[in-house]
Design a protein around this motif. Structure first.
Motif, mmCIF file in Angstrom:
data_model
loop_
_atom_site.group_PDB
_atom_site.id
_atom_site.type_symbol
_atom_site.label_atom_id
_atom_site.label_comp_id
_atom_site.label_asym_id
_atom_site.label_seq_id
_atom_site.Cartn_x
_atom_site.Cartn_y
_atom_site.Cartn_z
ATOM 1 N N ARG A 96 1.520 4.461 -2.899
ATOM 2 C CA ARG A 96 0.818 5.630 -2.362
ATOM 3 C C ARG A 96 0.787 6.793 -3.347
ATOM 4 O O ARG A 96 0.032 7.756 -3.146
ATOM 5 C CB ARG A 96 1.445 6.071 -1.048
ATOM 6 C CG ARG A 96 2.907 6.499 -1.139
ATOM 7 C CD ARG A 96 3.442 6.874 0.243
ATOM 8 N NE ARG A 96 4.865 7.212 0.218
ATOM 9 C CZ ARG A 96 5.828 6.324 0.392
ATOM 10 N NH1 ARG A 96 5.533 5.044 0.626
ATOM 11 N NH2 ARG A 96 7.101 6.683 0.355
ATOM 12 N N HIS A 97 1.607 6.731 -4.412
ATOM 13 C CA HIS A 97 1.587 7.797 -5.414
ATOM 14 C C HIS A 97 0.332 7.761 -6.279
ATOM 15 O O HIS A 97 0.050 8.728 -6.999
ATOM 16 C CB HIS A 97 2.816 7.676 -6.322
ATOM 17 C CG HIS A 97 2.897 6.364 -7.050
ATOM 18 N ND1 HIS A 97 3.345 5.208 -6.432
ATOM 19 C CD2 HIS A 97 2.595 6.015 -8.324
ATOM 20 C CE1 HIS A 97 3.320 4.214 -7.306
ATOM 21 N NE2 HIS A 97 2.854 4.678 -8.454
ATOM 22 N N GLY A 139 -6.438 7.266 6.222
ATOM 23 C CA GLY A 139 -5.891 7.441 4.884
ATOM 24 C C GLY A 139 -5.306 6.184 4.309
ATOM 25 O O GLY A 139 -4.794 6.187 3.196
ATOM 26 N N LEU A 171 -5.674 6.497 -3.612
ATOM 27 C CA LEU A 171 -5.461 5.058 -3.490
ATOM 28 C C LEU A 171 -6.322 4.457 -2.379
ATOM 29 O O LEU A 171 -6.935 3.397 -2.567
ATOM 30 C CB LEU A 171 -3.989 4.741 -3.225
ATOM 31 C CG LEU A 171 -3.681 3.247 -3.015
ATOM 32 C CD1 LEU A 171 -3.994 2.446 -4.274
ATOM 33 C CD2 LEU A 171 -2.233 3.034 -2.593
ATOM 34 N N HIS A 172 -6.375 5.103 -1.233
ATOM 35 C CA HIS A 172 -7.131 4.520 -0.109
ATOM 36 C C HIS A 172 -8.601 4.336 -0.475
ATOM 37 O O HIS A 172 -9.185 3.278 -0.213
ATOM 38 C CB HIS A 172 -7.003 5.390 1.133
ATOM 39 C CG HIS A 172 -7.797 4.882 2.294
ATOM 40 N ND1 HIS A 172 -7.615 3.625 2.827
ATOM 41 C CD2 HIS A 172 -8.803 5.437 3.020
ATOM 42 C CE1 HIS A 172 -8.450 3.436 3.836
ATOM 43 N NE2 HIS A 172 -9.192 4.520 3.970
ATOM 44 N N ILE A 187 0.839 -1.200 0.000
ATOM 45 C CA ILE A 187 0.000 0.000 0.000
ATOM 46 C C ILE A 187 0.875 1.251 0.000
ATOM 47 O O ILE A 187 0.642 2.188 -0.776
ATOM 48 C CB ILE A 187 -0.954 -0.007 1.205
ATOM 49 C CG1 ILE A 187 -1.877 -1.223 1.133
ATOM 50 C CG2 ILE A 187 -1.770 1.280 1.275
ATOM 51 C CD1 ILE A 187 -2.749 -1.412 2.371
ATOM 52 N N ALA A 188 1.895 1.262 0.828
ATOM 53 C CA ALA A 188 2.806 2.407 0.853
ATOM 54 C C ALA A 188 3.587 2.523 -0.451
ATOM 55 O O ALA A 188 3.875 3.627 -0.909
ATOM 56 C CB ALA A 188 3.751 2.284 2.042
ATOM 57 N N ARG A 189 3.936 1.389 -1.034
ATOM 58 C CA ARG A 189 4.724 1.432 -2.273
ATOM 59 C C ARG A 189 3.931 2.021 -3.440
ATOM 60 O O ARG A 189 4.522 2.468 -4.424
ATOM 61 C CB ARG A 189 5.224 0.020 -2.620
ATOM 62 C CG ARG A 189 6.210 -0.541 -1.618
ATOM 63 C CD ARG A 189 6.934 -1.761 -2.122
ATOM 64 N NE ARG A 189 6.099 -2.934 -2.254
ATOM 65 C CZ ARG A 189 5.842 -3.793 -1.259
ATOM 66 N NH1 ARG A 189 6.323 -3.574 -0.048
ATOM 67 N NH2 ARG A 189 5.099 -4.883 -1.479
ATOM 68 N N THR A 207 -2.559 4.571 5.213
ATOM 69 C CA THR A 207 -1.106 4.462 5.184
ATOM 70 C C THR A 207 -0.654 3.461 6.217
ATOM 71 O O THR A 207 -1.275 3.285 7.274
ATOM 72 C CB THR A 207 -0.464 5.829 5.474
ATOM 73 O OG1 THR A 207 -0.930 6.308 6.740
ATOM 74 C CG2 THR A 207 -0.821 6.834 4.390
#
Length: 271
Positions: free
Chosen positions: A222-223, A268, A227-228, A218-220, A270
């Motif tokens: 995040r761009h 969010g 996304l959430h 998910i963090a990878r 993250t």
């Protein structure tokens, strides 16, 4: 495999048909041709798009037309077979999903068709329910306590999304195969219309459900804009599919609950 179907697609039936897996819609291989039942509203759209679209770093499996020029014959469809197996390469598939969407959007200017929907199709119904704004009416038929609770949690987490709806693929992880020394290959398309990034979000959720990727994915990604919110809707889609297919599977229900809790564990989304 009916002989008239093999003949319609000019498939070599001199050898026994080889069963194929879910990436090929559980069809059969005859020589260089993969054949499967034509089920669902996406089959013709998928063929039309796969015949034309080009995606960087992704081999798009081309459809095979029947001798009369159509994509379907006697309820069957065909594609060119390519070697490869599904793999736990979720990051790579999600990255390819972003490139696929870019190619589909670009193709609209060249006349690529929009996805079609069917009110009687379970997967179309699950997609509509996951994105519906009519909560009481949509949830009225959900009797199972766990799944209703999951859907209510996801509904509460839904917020606005920016950007117009574009052609997306609702099942890319299951329809992408890998072979050593080659780019990934896309065997099919399940078309839906959602904001850009949804294809990658669905890949991420499906990878988490399968235990094929770590939560850091998910963090990878995040761009990816919103996304959430896209992940929340992708998870809701899978819950609805599980509900509407009426196949109680405790392991699948547990995986859904775990992924929903993961997605909603941080503001969010993250990690």
């Amino acid at each position: 495999m009916p002989a008239h179907v093999a003949a319609a697609f000019q498939a070599d039936d001199r050898q026994p048909a080889v069963p194929l897996g879910a990436a090929w819609d559980n069809g059969w291989r005859l020589g260089t041709v993969a054949l499967s039942r034509a089920v669902g509203p996406h089959t013709t759209w998928s063929a039309r798009v796969r015949e034309r679209v080009e995606v960087d770093g992704l081999r798009v499996v081309r459809p095979v037309r029947a001798t009369d020029g159509r994509f379907l014959a006697a309820g069957w469809r065909a594609s060119q077979f390519v070697e490869g197996e599904p793999g736990a390469r979720v990051d790579e598939t999600a990255a390819a999903a972003l490139r696929l969407e870019a190619a589909l959007v670009a193709g609209l200017d060249d006349g690529l068709p929009l996805p079609e929907s069917d009110p009687e199709d379970v997967f179309c119904a699950a997609d509509r329910a996951a994105w519906s704004t009519h909560e009481p009416r949509v949830l009225a038929g959900v009797e199972d306590g766990l799944h209703r609770d999951l859907l209510l949690k996801l509904r509460a987490a839904m917020g606005p999304l920016a950007g117009p709806a574009v052609p997306c693929h609702a099942d890319m992880l299951a329809t992408t195969v890998y072979a050593p020394g080659n780019p990934p290959a896309l065997t099919d398309l399940v078309g839906v219309m959602h904001p850009r990034g949804y294809t990658a979000a669905q890949v991420i959720v499906d990878g988490l459900l399968a235990g094929a990727v770590d939560a850091g994915v998910i963090a990878r990604f995040r761009h990816v804009p919103d996304l959430h919110q896209l992940l929340v809707r992708a998870a809701a889609y899978r819950v609805w599919v599980h509900v509407l297919l009426s196949r109680p599977e405790p392991a699948a229900s547990a995986a859904l609950a775990e992924v929903v809790d993961l997605l909603l564990s941080r503001p969010g989304g993250t990690l």
